[in-house]
Design a protein around this motif. Structure first.
Motif, PDB file in Angstrom:
ATOM      1  N   ARG A  21       0.823  -1.205   0.000  1.00  0.00           N
ATOM      2  CA  ARG A  21       0.000   0.000   0.000  1.00  0.00           C
ATOM      3  C   ARG A  21       0.854   1.251   0.000  1.00  0.00           C
ATOM      4  O   ARG A  21       0.528   2.248  -0.665  1.00  0.00           O
ATOM      5  CB  ARG A  21      -0.912  -0.028   1.227  1.00  0.00           C
ATOM      6  N   ARG A  22       1.987   1.225   0.704  1.00  0.00           N
ATOM      7  CA  ARG A  22       2.866   2.394   0.755  1.00  0.00           C
ATOM      8  C   ARG A  22       3.522   2.653  -0.603  1.00  0.00           C
ATOM      9  O   ARG A  22       3.627   3.803  -1.041  1.00  0.00           O
ATOM     10  CB  ARG A  22       3.936   2.178   1.830  1.00  0.00           C
ATOM     11  N   ARG A  23       3.959   1.602  -1.271  1.00  0.00           N
ATOM     12  CA  ARG A  23       4.580   1.796  -2.588  1.00  0.00           C
ATOM     13  C   ARG A  23       3.572   2.285  -3.617  1.00  0.00           C
ATOM     14  O   ARG A  23       3.899   3.085  -4.493  1.00  0.00           O
ATOM     15  CB  ARG A  23       5.212   0.486  -3.041  1.00  0.00           C
ATOM     16  N   HIS A  24       2.343   1.803  -3.519  1.00  0.00           N
ATOM     17  CA  HIS A  24       1.305   2.284  -4.432  1.00  0.00           C
ATOM     18  C   HIS A  24       1.054   3.775  -4.214  1.00  0.00           C
ATOM     19  O   HIS A  24       0.911   4.541  -5.187  1.00  0.00           O
ATOM     20  CB  HIS A  24       0.025   1.477  -4.209  1.00  0.00           C
ATOM     21  N   TYR A  25       1.007   4.204  -2.974  1.00  0.00           N
ATOM     22  CA  TYR A  25       0.811   5.624  -2.676  1.00  0.00           C
ATOM     23  C   TYR A  25       2.010   6.446  -3.130  1.00  0.00           C
ATOM     24  O   TYR A  25       1.854   7.579  -3.626  1.00  0.00           O
ATOM     25  CB  TYR A  25       0.571   5.788  -1.173  1.00  0.00           C
ATOM     26  N   GLN A  26       3.228   5.911  -2.995  1.00  0.00           N
ATOM     27  CA  GLN A  26       4.417   6.628  -3.446  1.00  0.00           C
ATOM     28  C   GLN A  26       4.429   6.784  -4.968  1.00  0.00           C
ATOM     29  O   GLN A  26       4.841   7.829  -5.490  1.00  0.00           O
ATOM     30  CB  GLN A  26       5.673   5.890  -2.979  1.00  0.00           C
ATOM     31  N   ILE A  57       1.829   7.076  -6.878  1.00  0.00           N
ATOM     32  CA  ILE A  57       0.856   8.122  -7.205  1.00  0.00           C
ATOM     33  C   ILE A  57       1.439   9.512  -6.956  1.00  0.00           C
ATOM     34  O   ILE A  57       1.259  10.434  -7.765  1.00  0.00           O
ATOM     35  CB  ILE A  57      -0.424   7.904  -6.383  1.00  0.00           C
ATOM     36  N   LEU A  58       2.190   9.662  -5.865  1.00  0.00           N
ATOM     37  CA  LEU A  58       2.791  10.963  -5.565  1.00  0.00           C
ATOM     38  C   LEU A  58       3.892  11.318  -6.552  1.00  0.00           C
ATOM     39  O   LEU A  58       4.009  12.477  -6.981  1.00  0.00           O
ATOM     40  CB  LEU A  58       3.342  10.959  -4.132  1.00  0.00           C
ATOM     41  N   MET A  59       4.722  10.351  -6.899  1.00  0.00           N
ATOM     42  CA  MET A  59       5.809  10.630  -7.830  1.00  0.00           C
ATOM     43  C   MET A  59       5.298  10.927  -9.237  1.00  0.00           C
ATOM     44  O   MET A  59       5.970  11.628 -10.010  1.00  0.00           O
ATOM     45  CB  MET A  59       6.762   9.430  -7.876  1.00  0.00           C
ATOM     46  N   ARG A  60       4.131  10.414  -9.576  1.00  0.00           N
ATOM     47  CA  ARG A  60       3.589  10.650 -10.910  1.00  0.00           C
ATOM     48  C   ARG A  60       3.244  12.117 -11.127  1.00  0.00           C
ATOM     49  O   ARG A  60       3.363  12.642 -12.237  1.00  0.00           O
ATOM     50  CB  ARG A  60       2.348   9.766 -11.090  1.00  0.00           C
ATOM     51  N   SER A  61       2.820  12.817 -10.068  1.00  0.00           N
ATOM     52  CA  SER A  61       2.457  14.239 -10.176  1.00  0.00           C
ATOM     53  C   SER A  61       3.390  15.131  -9.350  1.00  0.00           C
ATOM     54  O   SER A  61       2.989  16.220  -8.946  1.00  0.00           O
ATOM     55  CB  SER A  61       1.009  14.436  -9.723  1.00  0.00           C
ATOM     56  N   MET A  62       4.600  14.661  -9.107  1.00  0.00           N
ATOM     57  CA  MET A  62       5.506  15.412  -8.240  1.00  0.00           C
ATOM     58  C   MET A  62       5.932  16.733  -8.878  1.00  0.00           C
ATOM     59  O   MET A  62       5.945  17.782  -8.217  1.00  0.00           O
ATOM     60  CB  MET A  62       6.742  14.566  -7.902  1.00  0.00           C
ATOM     61  N   LYS A  63       6.284  16.735 -10.162  1.00  0.00           N
ATOM     62  CA  LYS A  63       6.733  17.965 -10.825  1.00  0.00           C
ATOM     63  C   LYS A  63       5.627  19.011 -10.835  1.00  0.00           C
ATOM     64  O   LYS A  63       5.885  20.205 -10.616  1.00  0.00           O
ATOM     65  CB  LYS A  63       7.177  17.651 -12.257  1.00  0.00           C
TER      66      LYS A  63
END
Length: 201
Positions: A154-159, A161-167
């Motif tokens: 679950r933590r890697r899935h959330y990470q 998602i965050l990295m996909r829109s980080m920029k």
């Protein structure tokens, strides 16, 4: 480790016969009814259940000796011995050698007396009993694991998602501070801004 006595099962059978025939004495009947000592017994006088006279450890010891000596058919069924296993029991050792001389146990009339064990054995269907592994049979997950192991997916899935829109989020955060303008009607505080005095944490 001390070896088990050879006549353990025979002594058990004679003991139960003597206990059942104690009030009546010797009988000529070929069949004797004996309460199964491996099962709990209901006392009609008191209305309570009496525990089995033989614990599970002693039952396992008798069954182990019965399989070794080929006298498993002399034992009553119980939690440790399924009734379907008794007819199919095959002797593993019928003759015991003592100091190089073959010796056979002579069955006595008490041992060969036919006994009808009183008591109903309730067999439970335990998952994995047919293969000899009941610890993890029927379980989706073998071990519980550590906390970080349980939440890693679950933590890697959330990470991700965050990295996909980080920029895009970093740019929005920077523009928020660049485009921010002071309110002209706000009062000028003495000693500078209060935010400058706060610690970073």
């Amino acid at each position: 480790m001390a070896s088990l006595p050879r006549n353990l099962v025979q002594r058990f059978r004679v003991r139960e016969l003597k206990r059942a025939l104690a009030p009546e004495g010797a009988t000529s009947s070929p069949k004797v009814s004996v309460i199964n000592p491996f099962l709990p017994c209901f006392n009609e006088a008191t209305g309570r259940w009496a525990p089995p006279r033989y614990s599970l450890r002693r039952q396992a010891e008798l069954i182990k000796n019965g399989r070794l000596e080929g006298t498993l058919h002399l034992l009553p069924p119980g939690p440790k011995l399924n009734p379907s296993e008794i007819p199919t029991a095959k002797p593993k050792r019928a003759v015991a050698k003592t100091k190089g001389i073959a010796r056979r146990d002579k069955p006595t009339t008490d041992v060969t007396t036919r006994i009808e064990w009183i008591g109903e054995v309730k067999n439970r269907d335990v998952a994995g009993a047919d293969v000899g592994n009941t610890l993890y049979a029927g379980k989706k997950q073998m071990f519980k694991g550590h906390k970080w192991e349980r939440v890693i997916k679950r933590r890697r899935h959330y990470q991700r998602i965050l990295m996909r829109s980080m920029k895009r989020r970093i740019l929005r955060w920077r523009l928020h501070h660049v485009k921010r303008k002071p309110w002209p009607l706000s009062k000028i505080r003495k000693g500078g801004s209060r935010k400058a005095k706060k610690l970073p944490f």
